[in-house]
Enzyme design. Structure first.
Site, PDB file in Angstrom:
ATOM      1  N   TYR A 155       0.843  -1.208   0.000  1.00 36.29           N
ATOM      2  CA  TYR A 155       0.000   0.000   0.000  1.00 36.29           C
ATOM      3  C   TYR A 155       0.877   1.257   0.000  1.00 36.29           C
ATOM      4  O   TYR A 155       0.631   2.200  -0.768  1.00 36.29           O
ATOM      5  CB  TYR A 155      -0.893  -0.061   1.237  1.00 36.29           C
ATOM      6  CG  TYR A 155      -1.879   1.062   1.420  1.00 36.29           C
ATOM      7  CD1 TYR A 155      -3.005   1.184   0.607  1.00 36.29           C
ATOM      8  CD2 TYR A 155      -1.723   1.985   2.460  1.00 36.29           C
ATOM      9  CE1 TYR A 155      -3.936   2.212   0.815  1.00 36.29           C
ATOM     10  CE2 TYR A 155      -2.646   2.995   2.676  1.00 36.29           C
ATOM     11  CZ  TYR A 155      -3.753   3.104   1.850  1.00 36.29           C
ATOM     12  OH  TYR A 155      -4.669   4.110   2.059  1.00 36.29           O
ATOM     13  N   LYS A 159       1.016   4.141  -2.896  1.00 31.03           N
ATOM     14  CA  LYS A 159       0.722   5.549  -2.606  1.00 31.03           C
ATOM     15  C   LYS A 159       1.946   6.435  -2.881  1.00 31.03           C
ATOM     16  O   LYS A 159       1.794   7.572  -3.335  1.00 31.03           O
ATOM     17  CB  LYS A 159       0.254   5.708  -1.154  1.00 31.03           C
ATOM     18  CG  LYS A 159      -1.080   4.996  -0.845  1.00 31.03           C
ATOM     19  CD  LYS A 159      -2.221   5.491  -1.705  1.00 31.03           C
ATOM     20  CE  LYS A 159      -3.573   4.995  -1.230  1.00 31.03           C
ATOM     21  NZ  LYS A 159      -4.675   5.426  -2.117  1.00 31.03           N
TER      22      LYS A 159
HETATM   23  P1  NAP Z   1     -13.371   2.616   1.906  1.00 33.00           P
HETATM   24  O1  NAP Z   1     -14.315   3.231   2.855  1.00 33.00           O
HETATM   25  O2  NAP Z   1     -12.809   1.273   2.196  1.00 33.00           O
HETATM   26  O3  NAP Z   1     -14.066   2.609   0.460  1.00 33.00           O
HETATM   27  C1  NAP Z   1     -13.336   2.089  -0.625  1.00 33.00           C
HETATM   28  C2  NAP Z   1     -14.001   2.486  -1.911  1.00 33.00           C
HETATM   29  O4  NAP Z   1     -13.215   1.943  -2.994  1.00 33.00           O
HETATM   30  C3  NAP Z   1     -15.408   1.915  -2.034  1.00 33.00           C
HETATM   31  O5  NAP Z   1     -16.203   2.818  -2.765  1.00 33.00           O
HETATM   32  C4  NAP Z   1     -15.166   0.639  -2.839  1.00 33.00           C
HETATM   33  O6  NAP Z   1     -16.287   0.236  -3.604  1.00 33.00           O
HETATM   34  C5  NAP Z   1     -14.048   1.080  -3.771  1.00 33.00           C
HETATM   35  N1  NAP Z   1     -13.292  -0.080  -4.249  1.00 33.00           N
HETATM   36  C6  NAP Z   1     -12.750  -1.081  -3.511  1.00 33.00           C
HETATM   37  N2  NAP Z   1     -12.161  -1.991  -4.315  1.00 33.00           N
HETATM   38  C7  NAP Z   1     -12.336  -1.529  -5.587  1.00 33.00           C
HETATM   39  C8  NAP Z   1     -11.985  -2.036  -6.863  1.00 33.00           C
HETATM   40  N3  NAP Z   1     -11.337  -3.204  -7.042  1.00 33.00           N
HETATM   41  N4  NAP Z   1     -12.348  -1.336  -7.954  1.00 33.00           N
HETATM   42  C9  NAP Z   1     -13.036  -0.169  -7.833  1.00 33.00           C
HETATM   43  N5  NAP Z   1     -13.399   0.362  -6.655  1.00 33.00           N
HETATM   44  C10 NAP Z   1     -13.054  -0.319  -5.536  1.00 33.00           C
HETATM   45  O7  NAP Z   1     -12.087   3.547   1.644  1.00 33.00           O
HETATM   46  P2  NAP Z   1     -11.761   5.018   2.183  1.00 33.00           P
HETATM   47  O8  NAP Z   1     -11.250   4.904   3.546  1.00 33.00           O
HETATM   48  O9  NAP Z   1     -12.889   5.925   1.882  1.00 33.00           O
HETATM   49  O10 NAP Z   1     -10.508   5.375   1.263  1.00 33.00           O
HETATM   50  C11 NAP Z   1     -10.626   6.128   0.076  1.00 33.00           C
HETATM   51  C12 NAP Z   1      -9.232   6.478  -0.393  1.00 33.00           C
HETATM   52  O11 NAP Z   1      -8.551   7.192   0.615  1.00 33.00           O
HETATM   53  C13 NAP Z   1      -8.352   5.269  -0.711  1.00 33.00           C
HETATM   54  O12 NAP Z   1      -7.540   5.547  -1.817  1.00 33.00           O
HETATM   55  C14 NAP Z   1      -7.519   5.120   0.545  1.00 33.00           C
HETATM   56  O13 NAP Z   1      -6.309   4.475   0.264  1.00 33.00           O
HETATM   57  C15 NAP Z   1      -7.321   6.569   0.905  1.00 33.00           C
HETATM   58  N6  NAP Z   1      -6.988   6.780   2.310  1.00 33.00           N
HETATM   59  C16 NAP Z   1      -7.859   6.441   3.305  1.00 33.00           C
HETATM   60  C17 NAP Z   1      -7.491   6.662   4.620  1.00 33.00           C
HETATM   61  C18 NAP Z   1      -8.415   6.343   5.786  1.00 33.00           C
HETATM   62  O14 NAP Z   1      -7.967   6.502   6.932  1.00 33.00           O
HETATM   63  N7  NAP Z   1      -9.625   5.922   5.570  1.00 33.00           N
HETATM   64  C19 NAP Z   1      -6.244   7.201   4.911  1.00 33.00           C
HETATM   65  C20 NAP Z   1      -5.384   7.530   3.880  1.00 33.00           C
HETATM   66  C21 NAP Z   1      -5.753   7.321   2.580  1.00 33.00           C
HETATM   67  P3  NAP Z   1     -17.361  -0.865  -3.018  1.00 33.00           P
HETATM   68  O15 NAP Z   1     -18.193  -0.135  -1.995  1.00 33.00           O
HETATM   69  O16 NAP Z   1     -18.135  -1.253  -4.216  1.00 33.00           O
HETATM   70  O17 NAP Z   1     -16.535  -1.954  -2.425  1.00 33.00           O
END
Ligand code: NAP
Length: 249
Positions: A155, A159
């Site tokens: 990951y 990133k």
């Molecule tokens: P999340 O709640 O786990 O949601 C993930 C999203 O990505 C969902 O809409 C999911 O769709 C979609 N997804 C998963 N697998 C996929 C695939 N194979 N193809 C297309 N779409 C896919 O994630 P989040 O926390 O909102 O994170 C969003 C972004 O922010 C990511 O890039 C993550 O790395 C980054 N980020 C998050 C955090 C954090 O603390 N949450 C921190 C740093 C960076 P489904 O609902 O259909 O599964």
């Protein structure tokens, strides 16, 4: 300020968490937003959410592990709504483990969804942006792309890769009036962090100067700003939004 009327936006991973907040925020500012989910139920829920709030947009199915879908989706959106002027590469997955024990599939899928799919989407969308002589691309990174994280080598590599990719894109596309930036969140309240135990969440929060996780809406506000006319001189940047965590990056 920050109005987006007349813009067409594509937001990946808009069914939940940060992507959902970004999709709703862009639509609230007047953009037509296409949000993606991996299932037809998820896509239908996105469409319903827009309709209920009486803002414009729709959900479509896109699994970023299936390379062939990307060009078709972009072509369909462009034939229905004109060229995509805002691309938010938000969808991301984790598959954690120590490197010595990580299997190829864990490495490959995380690189594919978090990094390679962003490249493919950018390639598909920039043709229309170049023709239109305008565009905004935001790639959602992570604090671990700068800090590293034990147990998340795949990951963190994806990133960190997004940063080099985005800076190169910014140089390639600046003459075309297309800006490209990375938004790098710290710990945000979504399903991704809900997987952590209460104890783990409390330990992490204690290391954050603002003493709490961020919210998806706080990330969405930054994205709205970056894709708005008000941010027209910002490109090639990595903007950290993490409550003061990892200030050295
Ligand atoms: P999340 O709640 O786990 O949601 C993930 C999203 O990505 C969902 O809409 C999911 O769709 C979609 N997804 C998963 N697998 C996929 C695939 N194979 N193809 C297309 N779409 C896919 O994630 P989040 O926390 O909102 O994170 C969003 C972004 O922010 C990511 O890039 C993550 O790395 C980054 N980020 C998050 C955090 C954090 O603390 N949450 C921190 C740093 C960076 P489904 O609902 O259909 O599964």
């Amino acid at each position: 300020m920050f109005r987006l009327e007349g813009e067409t936006a594509l937001v990946t991973g808009a069914s939940r968490g940060i992507g959902k907040a970004i999709a709703l925020a862009l639509s609230n500012q007047g953009a037509y937003v296409v949000g993606t989910a991996t299932s037809s139920g998820g896509a239908a829920a996105i469409t319903t959410e827009f309709a209920t709030r009486q803002i414009s947009g729709e959900g479509v199915v896109l699994n970023l592990e299936t390379r062939d879908q990307i060009t078709d989706i972009v072509r369909t959106i462009e034939s229905n709504h004109g060229s995509i002027s805002i691309l938010i590469n938000n969808a991301g997955i984790t598959s954690d483990g120590l490197t010595a024990r990580m299997v190829d599939q864990q490495w490959d899928s995380v690189i594919e969804v978090n990094l390679s799919a962003a490249f493919r989407l950018v390639r598909a969308c920039t043709r229309g942006m170049i023709r239109a002589k305008k565009g905004k691309i935001v790639n959602v990174g992570s604090v671990v792309g700068s800090s590293g994280n034990a147990g998340q080598a795949n990951y963190a590599a994806a990133k960190a890769g997004l940063i080099g990719f985005t800076k190169s894109l910014a140089l390639e596309l600046a003459p075309r009036n297309i800006s490209c930036n990375v938004v790098a969140p710290g710990f945000i309240e979504t399903d991704m962090t809900a997987a952590l135990s209460d104890q783990q969440q409390a330990n992490l929060a204690s290391q954050i100067p603002l003493s709490r996780f961020g919210t998806p809406a706080e990330i969405a506000s930054l994205v709205v700003y970056l894709v708005s006319p008000e941010a027209s001189y910002i490109t090639g940047q990595v903007i950290h939004i993490n409550g003061g965590l990892h200030l050295s990056s």
